[in-house]
Design a protein around this motif. Structure first.
Motif, PDB file in Angstrom:
ATOM      1  N   VAL A 164     -40.997 -35.928  18.484  1.00 65.15           N
ATOM      2  CA  VAL A 164     -42.221 -36.258  19.287  1.00 65.15           C
ATOM      3  C   VAL A 164     -43.608 -35.679  18.226  1.00 65.15           C
ATOM      4  CG1 VAL A 164     -43.482 -36.123  21.251  1.00 65.15           C
ATOM      5  CG2 VAL A 164     -41.021 -36.161  21.231  1.00 65.15           C
ATOM      6  N   MET A 165     -44.462 -36.425  18.281  1.00 66.98           N
ATOM      7  CA  MET A 165     -45.761 -36.066  17.469  1.00 66.98           C
ATOM      8  C   MET A 165     -47.065 -35.958  18.428  1.00 66.98           C
ATOM      9  SD  MET A 165     -44.765 -37.962  13.884  1.00 66.98           S
ATOM     10  CE  MET A 165     -46.091 -37.380  12.961  1.00 66.98           C
ATOM     11  N   GLY A 166     -47.716 -34.996  18.581  1.00 72.27           N
ATOM     12  CA  GLY A 166     -48.978 -35.031  19.161  1.00 72.27           C
ATOM     13  C   GLY A 166     -50.107 -34.941  18.492  1.00 72.27           C
ATOM     14  N   LEU A 167     -51.016 -35.983  18.821  1.00 73.75           N
ATOM     15  CA  LEU A 167     -52.315 -36.133  18.104  1.00 73.75           C
ATOM     16  C   LEU A 167     -53.419 -35.980  18.948  1.00 73.75           C
ATOM     17  CD1 LEU A 167     -49.960 -38.509  17.327  1.00 73.75           C
ATOM     18  CD2 LEU A 167     -51.388 -38.618  15.170  1.00 73.75           C
ATOM     19  N   ARG A 168     -54.379 -35.578  18.298  1.00 78.05           N
ATOM     20  CA  ARG A 168     -56.049 -35.430  19.033  1.00 78.05           C
ATOM     21  C   ARG A 168     -56.768 -36.572  18.489  1.00 78.05           C
ATOM     22  NH1 ARG A 168     -55.436 -31.070  22.999  1.00 78.05           N
ATOM     23  NH2 ARG A 168     -54.528 -29.452  21.744  1.00 78.05           N
ATOM     24  N   THR A 169     -57.449 -37.404  19.608  1.00 77.65           N
ATOM     25  CA  THR A 169     -57.982 -38.539  19.372  1.00 77.65           C
ATOM     26  C   THR A 169     -59.433 -38.571  19.114  1.00 77.65           C
ATOM     27  OG1 THR A 169     -58.198 -39.489  21.558  1.00 77.65           O
ATOM     28  CG2 THR A 169     -56.012 -39.905  20.461  1.00 77.65           C
ATOM     29  N   GLU A 170     -60.022 -37.209  19.724  1.00 78.31           N
ATOM     30  CA  GLU A 170     -61.474 -37.112  19.925  1.00 78.31           C
ATOM     31  C   GLU A 170     -62.164 -38.091  20.997  1.00 78.31           C
ATOM     32  OE1 GLU A 170     -65.364 -37.212  16.878  1.00 78.31           O
ATOM     33  OE2 GLU A 170     -63.217 -36.857  16.026  1.00 78.31           O
ATOM     34  N   ILE A 171     -61.286 -39.202  21.506  1.00 78.22           N
ATOM     35  CA  ILE A 171     -62.050 -39.847  22.656  1.00 78.22           C
ATOM     36  C   ILE A 171     -61.339 -39.848  23.807  1.00 78.22           C
ATOM     37  CG2 ILE A 171     -62.483 -42.456  23.009  1.00 78.22           C
ATOM     38  CD1 ILE A 171     -62.499 -42.748  19.801  1.00 78.22           C
ATOM     39  N   SER A 172     -62.223 -39.815  24.982  1.00 80.28           N
ATOM     40  CA  SER A 172     -61.554 -39.721  26.293  1.00 80.28           C
ATOM     41  C   SER A 172     -62.639 -40.257  27.129  1.00 80.28           C
ATOM     42  CB  SER A 172     -61.180 -38.220  26.360  1.00 80.28           C
ATOM     43  OG  SER A 172     -62.184 -37.460  26.663  1.00 80.28           O
ATOM     44  N   GLU A 173     -62.159 -40.364  28.674  1.00 74.88           N
ATOM     45  CA  GLU A 173     -62.978 -40.954  29.393  1.00 74.88           C
ATOM     46  C   GLU A 173     -64.230 -39.921  29.724  1.00 74.88           C
ATOM     47  OE1 GLU A 173     -63.197 -43.671  31.166  1.00 74.88           O
ATOM     48  OE2 GLU A 173     -61.350 -44.478  31.506  1.00 74.88           O
ATOM     49  N   PRO A 174     -65.364 -40.347  29.817  1.00 71.71           N
ATOM     50  CA  PRO A 174     -65.839 -41.610  29.979  1.00 71.71           C
ATOM     51  C   PRO A 174     -66.582 -42.270  28.670  1.00 71.71           C
ATOM     52  CG  PRO A 174     -67.644 -40.223  30.663  1.00 71.71           C
ATOM     53  CD  PRO A 174     -66.433 -39.415  29.905  1.00 71.71           C
ATOM     54  N   ASP A 175     -66.197 -41.868  27.295  1.00 68.84           N
ATOM     55  CA  ASP A 175     -66.683 -42.378  26.178  1.00 68.84           C
ATOM     56  C   ASP A 175     -66.377 -44.125  26.244  1.00 68.84           C
ATOM     57  OD1 ASP A 175     -67.217 -39.968  25.495  1.00 68.84           O
ATOM     58  OD2 ASP A 175     -65.130 -39.871  24.293  1.00 68.84           O
ATOM     59  N   GLU A 176     -67.273 -44.766  25.801  1.00 65.05           N
ATOM     60  CA  GLU A 176     -67.244 -46.182  25.904  1.00 65.05           C
ATOM     61  C   GLU A 176     -66.018 -46.629  24.799  1.00 65.05           C
ATOM     62  OE1 GLU A 176     -67.935 -49.635  27.247  1.00 65.05           O
ATOM     63  OE2 GLU A 176     -68.811 -47.917  27.842  1.00 65.05           O
ATOM     64  N   ASP A 177     -65.714 -45.750  23.766  1.00 60.59           N
ATOM     65  CA  ASP A 177     -64.801 -46.136  22.677  1.00 60.59           C
ATOM     66  C   ASP A 177     -63.229 -46.100  23.331  1.00 60.59           C
ATOM     67  OD1 ASP A 177     -66.469 -46.837  20.899  1.00 60.59           O
ATOM     68  OD2 ASP A 177     -66.307 -44.955  19.839  1.00 60.59           O
ATOM     69  N   VAL A 178     -63.341 -45.599  24.463  1.00 54.72           N
ATOM     70  CA  VAL A 178     -61.812 -45.524  25.169  1.00 54.72           C
ATOM     71  C   VAL A 178     -61.200 -46.914  25.021  1.00 54.72           C
ATOM     72  CG1 VAL A 178     -60.696 -45.685  27.331  1.00 54.72           C
ATOM     73  CG2 VAL A 178     -61.975 -43.591  26.954  1.00 54.72           C
ATOM     74  N   TYR A 179     -61.884 -48.017  25.209  1.00 54.59           N
ATOM     75  CA  TYR A 179     -61.235 -49.340  25.156  1.00 54.59           C
ATOM     76  C   TYR A 179     -60.726 -49.508  23.760  1.00 54.59           C
ATOM     77  CZ  TYR A 179     -63.641 -49.495  29.516  1.00 54.59           C
ATOM     78  OH  TYR A 179     -64.127 -49.091  30.780  1.00 54.59           O
ATOM     79  N   ALA A 180     -61.535 -49.378  22.657  1.00 54.42           N
ATOM     80  CA  ALA A 180     -61.092 -49.668  21.111  1.00 54.42           C
ATOM     81  C   ALA A 180     -60.002 -48.641  20.799  1.00 54.42           C
ATOM     82  CB  ALA A 180     -62.250 -48.977  20.379  1.00 54.42           C
ATOM     83  N   MET A 181     -59.631 -47.363  21.621  1.00 55.98           N
ATOM     84  CA  MET A 181     -58.752 -46.577  21.233  1.00 55.98           C
ATOM     85  C   MET A 181     -57.386 -47.320  22.145  1.00 55.98           C
ATOM     86  SD  MET A 181     -57.460 -43.914  19.773  1.00 55.98           S
ATOM     87  CE  MET A 181     -58.779 -42.971  19.048  1.00 55.98           C
ATOM     88  N   ILE A 182     -57.461 -47.723  23.161  1.00 49.89           N
ATOM     89  CA  ILE A 182     -56.562 -48.295  23.822  1.00 49.89           C
ATOM     90  C   ILE A 182     -56.002 -49.559  23.155  1.00 49.89           C
ATOM     91  CG2 ILE A 182     -55.829 -50.075  25.875  1.00 49.89           C
ATOM     92  CD1 ILE A 182     -57.857 -48.370  27.469  1.00 49.89           C
ATOM     93  N   VAL A 183     -56.682 -50.164  22.554  1.00 49.20           N
ATOM     94  CA  VAL A 183     -56.305 -51.409  21.558  1.00 49.20           C
ATOM     95  C   VAL A 183     -55.697 -50.878  20.429  1.00 49.20           C
ATOM     96  CG1 VAL A 183     -57.113 -53.439  20.105  1.00 49.20           C
ATOM     97  CG2 VAL A 183     -58.298 -52.930  22.542  1.00 49.20           C
ATOM     98  N   MET A 184     -56.141 -49.838  19.654  1.00 47.26           N
ATOM     99  CA  MET A 184     -55.743 -49.248  18.561  1.00 47.26           C
ATOM    100  C   MET A 184     -54.391 -48.736  18.651  1.00 47.26           C
ATOM    101  SD  MET A 184     -55.132 -46.151  17.005  1.00 47.26           S
ATOM    102  CE  MET A 184     -53.937 -46.079  15.573  1.00 47.26           C
ATOM    103  N   ASN A 185     -54.273 -48.144  19.847  1.00 42.68           N
ATOM    104  CA  ASN A 185     -52.801 -47.403  20.064  1.00 42.68           C
ATOM    105  C   ASN A 185     -51.802 -48.650  20.352  1.00 42.68           C
ATOM    106  OD1 ASN A 185     -50.779 -45.304  21.357  1.00 42.68           O
ATOM    107  ND2 ASN A 185     -50.909 -46.855  23.010  1.00 42.68           N
TER     108      ASN A 185
END
Length: 425
Positions: free
Chosen positions: A260-281
């Protein structure tokens, strides 16, 4: 949020009515939300079961079952979960819409009254819960914790989170530890119940078709006897980048290693880029058409399973895989290699569109279940604007290729956790 009615009933208490005419049942949920803490988590966890098994008027589980059968086979159940760095205790009632309950036009109202009885009038012995009820719930909670420990995949995920977030509230298990559960008694659980009702953020939700005004009135009446004070506030700590990589290896009786690998994404609610991160994931490891599944698992056969999951409330990503011991290092390198491929834009427009289509269909499926809809809107409790599944689908489909590459390049590796067999120590 078309046609959705939302009202603030009292300080820290909100009511939401989401009319849905496609279901023959109506759902009423009562969620108490409070910051995660090691001291309170096991008390709150035990309450989630305790409040659904009896009440003052119906002291036996069999009494509750008979009453629910009288209400056209209704059900009452609970959940205990983590949302960001908060603990959410939800008591839910679901029953036949009064429109179809021909012999009882007040079926949903009666169900809401029963729900209130269980939340506000539990089966007490003075100012404490009955010892026999507490002991029964302690046994069940300990069994639940043990079952999670015996599930090596789930255990590994939890351990990675604990290691990654050891100095953050997110690292606290909402069930608590077995040792903490054993120390619970009738008096401190009673105090925890009183504390939740007086100070937690409370979300009451009705989904389906119902005359919601009487339900609001019933909850207001119940809270008129409770002094609301010291209302909790929330703030989830977001660590933008990993400063260094933590590597942890543990040995247990396992035949298949869990990486199991844990990563920091820098992006969380309410950042607008949350949707891009959902797509990326999803493109990376969130579907059967993802990079991890097609390459690491199918093409290279390095894993029995391999997937990623993004937590938008905490801004972290977990990559989980089951591997043979000889392949652990190769699997880790290839997983990170597939992430790099997305960072440099090595994916086709067709792959991106397939990912969006997959996400759109998955989100649409949320509308087919009352429970899924309830979970959907509870997950937005800290959001200033509540978004419907259709509104999120629209934003998902607007995510550009450049956005996906941009958010991928913000991801940093924080923790590598490996559960391996004892013979490899």
């Amino acid at each position: 949020m078309n046609n959705i009615i939302r009202e603030n009933l009292l300080e820290g208490i909100n009511f939401t009515y989401i009319p849905q005419d496609k279901f023959k049942t109506t759902l009423i949920s009562f969620s108490m939300i409070t910051p995660l803490s090691k001291e309170d988590a096991p008390k709150n966890a035990i309450l989630s079961g305790l409040l659904t098994h009896s009440c003052k008027k119906l002291p036996l589980l069999s009494d509750v079952s008979i009453k629910l059968e009288e209400l056209y086979g209704s059900s009452i159940y609970s959940s205990n979960s983590r949302l960001g760095e908060s603990q959410v205790i939800t008591i839910t009632a679901k029953g036949l819409n009064s429109k179809f309950a021909y012999e009882n036009s007040n079926n949903i109202l009666e169900l809401s009254e029963l729900l209130c009885e269980m939340i506000f009038e539990p089966d007490l012995d003075g100012e404490m819960f009955k010892n026999e009820n507490i002991n029964q719930e302690k046994r069940e909670l300990i069994e639940s914790i043990n079952s999670e420990m015996n599930d090596k995949k789930l255990y590994s995920r939890k351990r990675c989170i604990e290691v990654m977030c050891e100095n953050e509230k997110f690292g606290i298990d909402p069930q608590g530890s077995i040792e903490a559960v054993k120390l619970l008694d009738s008096e401190n659980v009673y105090k925890a119940w009183k504390k939740l009702l007086s100070s937690s953020i409370i979300e009451i939700m009705v989904i389906g078709l119902a005359a919601y005004e009487p339900i609001i009135s019933e909850f207001k009446r119940r809270f008129s006897n409770i002094e609301r004070k010291n209302i909790v506030s929330f703030k989830t700590e977001i660590i933008k980048k990993a400063e260094n990589i933590k590597t942890i290896k543990e040995a247990r009786d396992v035949t298949q290693c869990k990486l199991v690998m844990g990563l920091r994404t820098e992006i969380s609610e309410p950042d607008e880029d949350v949707y891009a991160m959902i797509v990326m994931n999803t493109l990376f490891g969130g579907s059967a058409q993802s990079k991890l599944f097609l390459n690491v698992r199918e093409k290279l056969s390095l894993c029995y399973y391999c997937s990623s999951k993004y937590n938008k409330h905490k801004g972290i990503m977990l990559i989980e895989s089951g591997v043979e011991s000889k392949n652990t290092e190769k699997a880790k390198e290839e997983i990170l290699s597939q992430l790099k491929e997305i960072k440099i834009g090595n994916f086709t427009d067709a792959e991106l569109e397939e990912t969006k289509l997959y996400l759109s269909q998955a989100i649409k499926a949320t509308k087919d279940s009352l429970t899924s809809l309830s979970d959907w809107y509870i997950a937005q409790v800290f959001s200033e604007e509540k978004e419907s599944p259709d509104e999120v689908i629209k934003k998902i489909n607007e995510v550009s290729r450049e956005k996906v590459i941009g958010v991928a390049n913000k991801i940093t590796l924080d923790t590598v956790y490996l559960l391996h067999g004892k013979e490899e120590e």
